[in-house]
Structures are given as structure tokens and as C-alpha cells.
Motif scaffolding. Sequence first.
Motif, mmCIF file in Angstrom:
data_model
loop_
_atom_site.group_PDB
_atom_site.id
_atom_site.type_symbol
_atom_site.label_atom_id
_atom_site.label_comp_id
_atom_site.label_asym_id
_atom_site.label_seq_id
_atom_site.Cartn_x
_atom_site.Cartn_y
_atom_site.Cartn_z
ATOM 1 N N THR A 1 -4.714 18.247 -2.165
ATOM 2 C CA THR A 1 -5.346 18.814 -0.966
ATOM 3 C C THR A 1 -5.796 17.723 -0.005
ATOM 4 O O THR A 1 -5.592 17.813 1.208
ATOM 5 N N ALA A 2 -6.391 16.670 -0.547
ATOM 6 C CA ALA A 2 -6.832 15.558 0.293
ATOM 7 C C ALA A 2 -5.636 14.861 0.954
ATOM 8 O O ALA A 2 -5.683 14.481 2.118
ATOM 9 N N PHE A 3 -4.572 14.707 0.198
ATOM 10 C CA PHE A 3 -3.359 14.068 0.723
ATOM 11 C C PHE A 3 -2.764 14.890 1.867
ATOM 12 O O PHE A 3 -2.375 14.347 2.900
ATOM 13 N N ALA A 4 -2.729 16.209 1.700
ATOM 14 C CA ALA A 4 -2.180 17.078 2.741
ATOM 15 C C ALA A 4 -3.040 17.028 3.995
ATOM 16 O O ALA A 4 -2.526 16.993 5.124
ATOM 17 N N THR A 5 -4.372 17.014 3.828
ATOM 18 C CA THR A 5 -5.270 16.940 4.979
ATOM 19 C C THR A 5 -5.100 15.628 5.724
ATOM 20 O O THR A 5 -5.024 15.588 6.964
ATOM 21 N N LEU A 6 -5.040 14.532 4.972
ATOM 22 C CA LEU A 6 -4.864 13.208 5.588
ATOM 23 C C LEU A 6 -3.528 13.126 6.309
ATOM 24 O O LEU A 6 -3.442 12.599 7.426
ATOM 25 N N LEU A 7 -2.468 13.640 5.694
ATOM 26 C CA LEU A 7 -1.139 13.591 6.306
ATOM 27 C C LEU A 7 -1.101 14.413 7.593
ATOM 28 O O LEU A 7 -0.504 13.996 8.590
ATOM 29 N N GLY A 8 -1.740 15.580 7.602
ATOM 30 C CA GLY A 8 -1.776 16.403 8.807
ATOM 31 C C GLY A 8 -2.515 15.720 9.943
ATOM 32 O O GLY A 8 -2.054 15.723 11.087
ATOM 33 N N ALA A 9 -3.675 15.123 9.642
ATOM 34 C CA ALA A 9 -4.439 14.431 10.673
ATOM 35 C C ALA A 9 -3.684 13.224 11.207
ATOM 36 O O ALA A 9 -3.677 12.955 12.415
ATOM 37 N N LEU A 10 -3.016 12.498 10.312
ATOM 38 C CA LEU A 10 -2.245 11.324 10.725
ATOM 39 C C LEU A 10 -1.075 11.733 11.615
ATOM 40 O O LEU A 10 -0.795 11.085 12.628
ATOM 41 N N SER A 11 -0.406 12.807 11.260
ATOM 42 C CA SER A 11 0.731 13.278 12.067
ATOM 43 C C SER A 11 0.281 13.691 13.456
ATOM 44 O O SER A 11 0.953 13.408 14.452
ATOM 45 N N LEU A 12 -0.868 14.354 13.541
ATOM 46 C CA LEU A 12 -1.392 14.784 14.835
ATOM 47 C C LEU A 12 -1.740 13.581 15.711
ATOM 48 O O LEU A 12 -1.417 13.554 16.910
ATOM 49 N N ALA A 13 -2.373 12.583 15.119
ATOM 50 C CA ALA A 13 -2.757 11.389 15.881
ATOM 51 C C ALA A 13 -1.522 10.630 16.365
ATOM 52 O O ALA A 13 -1.453 10.192 17.519
ATOM 53 N N VAL A 14 -0.551 10.468 15.495
ATOM 54 C CA VAL A 14 0.673 9.761 15.873
ATOM 55 C C VAL A 14 1.421 10.531 16.959
ATOM 56 O O VAL A 14 1.981 9.944 17.890
ATOM 57 N N GLY A 15 1.434 11.861 16.857
ATOM 58 C CA GLY A 15 2.124 12.673 17.859
ATOM 59 C C GLY A 15 1.550 12.494 19.244
ATOM 60 O O GLY A 15 2.290 12.363 20.222
ATOM 61 N N PHE A 16 0.220 12.466 19.367
ATOM 62 C CA PHE A 16 -0.411 12.279 20.675
ATOM 63 C C PHE A 16 -0.198 10.858 21.193
ATOM 64 O O PHE A 16 -0.014 10.646 22.401
ATOM 65 N N ALA A 17 -0.247 9.883 20.301
ATOM 66 C CA ALA A 17 -0.143 8.483 20.730
ATOM 67 C C ALA A 17 1.276 8.078 21.094
ATOM 68 O O ALA A 17 1.477 7.122 21.830
ATOM 69 N N ALA A 18 2.262 8.795 20.584
ATOM 70 C CA ALA A 18 3.654 8.362 20.782
ATOM 71 C C ALA A 18 4.509 9.434 21.444
ATOM 72 O O ALA A 18 5.668 9.615 21.100
ATOM 73 N N GLN A 19 3.931 10.132 22.436
ATOM 74 C CA GLN A 19 4.691 11.188 23.105
ATOM 75 C C GLN A 19 5.909 10.635 23.816
ATOM 76 O O GLN A 19 7.012 11.179 23.703
ATOM 77 N N ASP A 20 5.736 9.535 24.571
ATOM 78 C CA ASP A 20 6.864 8.939 25.292
ATOM 79 C C ASP A 20 7.910 8.408 24.322
ATOM 80 O O ASP A 20 9.120 8.553 24.550
ATOM 81 N N LEU A 21 7.439 7.780 23.254
ATOM 82 C CA LEU A 21 8.371 7.239 22.266
ATOM 83 C C LEU A 21 9.190 8.353 21.630
ATOM 84 O O LEU A 21 10.415 8.227 21.467
#
Length: 298
Positions: A96-116
Amino acid sequence: MIPMQQGFSLNPQSLLNQFGPALVSAAVKIVLFVVAFVIIYYVGKAVIIRALKAVLDTRGVDETLAGLAVSITVALIGVLAIVIAATIAGAGVVLTAFATLLGALSLAVGFAAQDLIANFVAGIFIIQDEPFTIGDWIEWDDNEGVVEEIQLRVTKLNTFDNEEVTVPNSDLADAVVTNPTGNNELRVAIDFGIEYDDDIEEARAAIIEEARNLDGTLPDPAPSAPVTSLGDSAVVLSGRLWINPNKTSYKPVATEFTETVKKRFDAEGIGMPYPYTELTGSVDVENTDGTGVTPAND
């Protein structure tokens, strides 16, 4: 001397009795997780990747996209193996912790790398759809160049001044791209203006003959020189010839065509007039000194 807390003892046998079952349970879970992960990951990778490569080869997918698909699939197999292995080992809290961390990381990367991400997706479409390939001369947004390399994020081109240009793939995907070398025939059209008193047929014959004599001119479609407009000071004929852009470069042919026709016109006395404007009418001169007499010029 500090008194020991009640129920706690430094006796080895007592410590083993207290923490032994927990340590054994944790060790069993770790071993079970590792064994399950290794089996699932390597067996799944061997089976799925082999099937994926066979499908990609059958469909003739580009090697770059095929490699990307394989890499993404390997990563997904790894994540899936972790999830299944954790479930088998009974590590629900960790999962559960791994899934939560992975979801938050994916969201952050998605916002930071929209142009990429946009450039990355555009690169996939460019490679798959092939609006142009390496070696093509393309034009977009008042720019032009010869494609040297197509990557997943950018496309590299050389201009006719031999300058290297790196263009984000999203710019090319969103622009209207003209590919003059996309077909085996390309028309070269140059406008030539002649004086109104000159013979149109004589000028047309000269243009067509010079077009036929150029290296790389295709016999079919045949060169032509129709009158396209009547300018303020010239009759304009459009000299047209066809080349194979994959064998003959457009720019050198256009330059040579212009020069040879100019020399031919000079040799035959066919004028190529400069733009000029003729003013007609009269000018009245009025004396403003009040005497009514126009002063004489010295």
C-alpha cells in the motif's frame, strides 16, 4: 544501579522467546518475496518479451519504437512482479505504501515534464507516421533544412548554410510541414519578366530550351513557360521544369536556371526591364511675391 523495566530481560533465551517468532516471520516473508519476484519477473520477461518482439517484427514496427516498447514492457513487468510478490509474501502494508508513493511520484513527474512528454509523444508519431525521413528536405514555419537525425525528443536538421538546427518534435508535429522530396517529381518554377515590346514566343522558346539543357531536368513532364501575369513594367513568364528531388537538388537547379536564362536573354536582346513609374500631366508655376510677375531664372 538503574532498575530494569518490568517484563524486559537481557537473558538470551528470553530475548529469543520474545523476538524470535517475529524475526523468523520477517525472514520467511523476505525470502518468499525474493523467490516470488525472481520467478515472476524472469519467467514473465522471457515469455512476454519474446511474444512482443514477434508481434512487432510481424507488423514491421520501426526499430526505435520497438526498442521503446520493449523497455516500457520490461519496466511494467518489474512493477507487476513486485506487486504480486509482495501480495504472496503477505506484505500488504508495504504494498500500500509503495502504491501511494508511486502514484504521488508519477503525478509530480507528470506536472514537471509536460513539455518533455509532449515532445516524446510527438516523436513517436513522427517515427511511426513518417511524414519525413532522414535525408529529406523539409519546410515548416518559414524554416527549412535537411533532416539528419530523428530522436524521440528532438529532430536534428542541417540548413543550407550548413548550420545544425535542433527542433523539438512537438513543434514539427503541430506545424504544417512541407516535404518537397516526398515524391519522385518536384517542379522548379522561376518567373522571368520581359518588356512589353518583346516577342513572347521567342522568350518562351529560349526559356524552354535552357530548361531542357539543365542537368537533372526530367523529359516528362516537359518544361514550359506560360504567361502568368502582366506587370506594371513587364510581361511575366513562369519558367517551369521538373526534377527528381531524390537525385537532383532544388536550389542549385533553380540558381543555374535563373542564370542561364538571363544570359540567353542578353545574347538575344530580350529585355528584362526594371520596375519604373511614368508620371504624366502639367505643372503650373505661380508667383507668390504679389507683383504678378514671375521672376526670371538666372
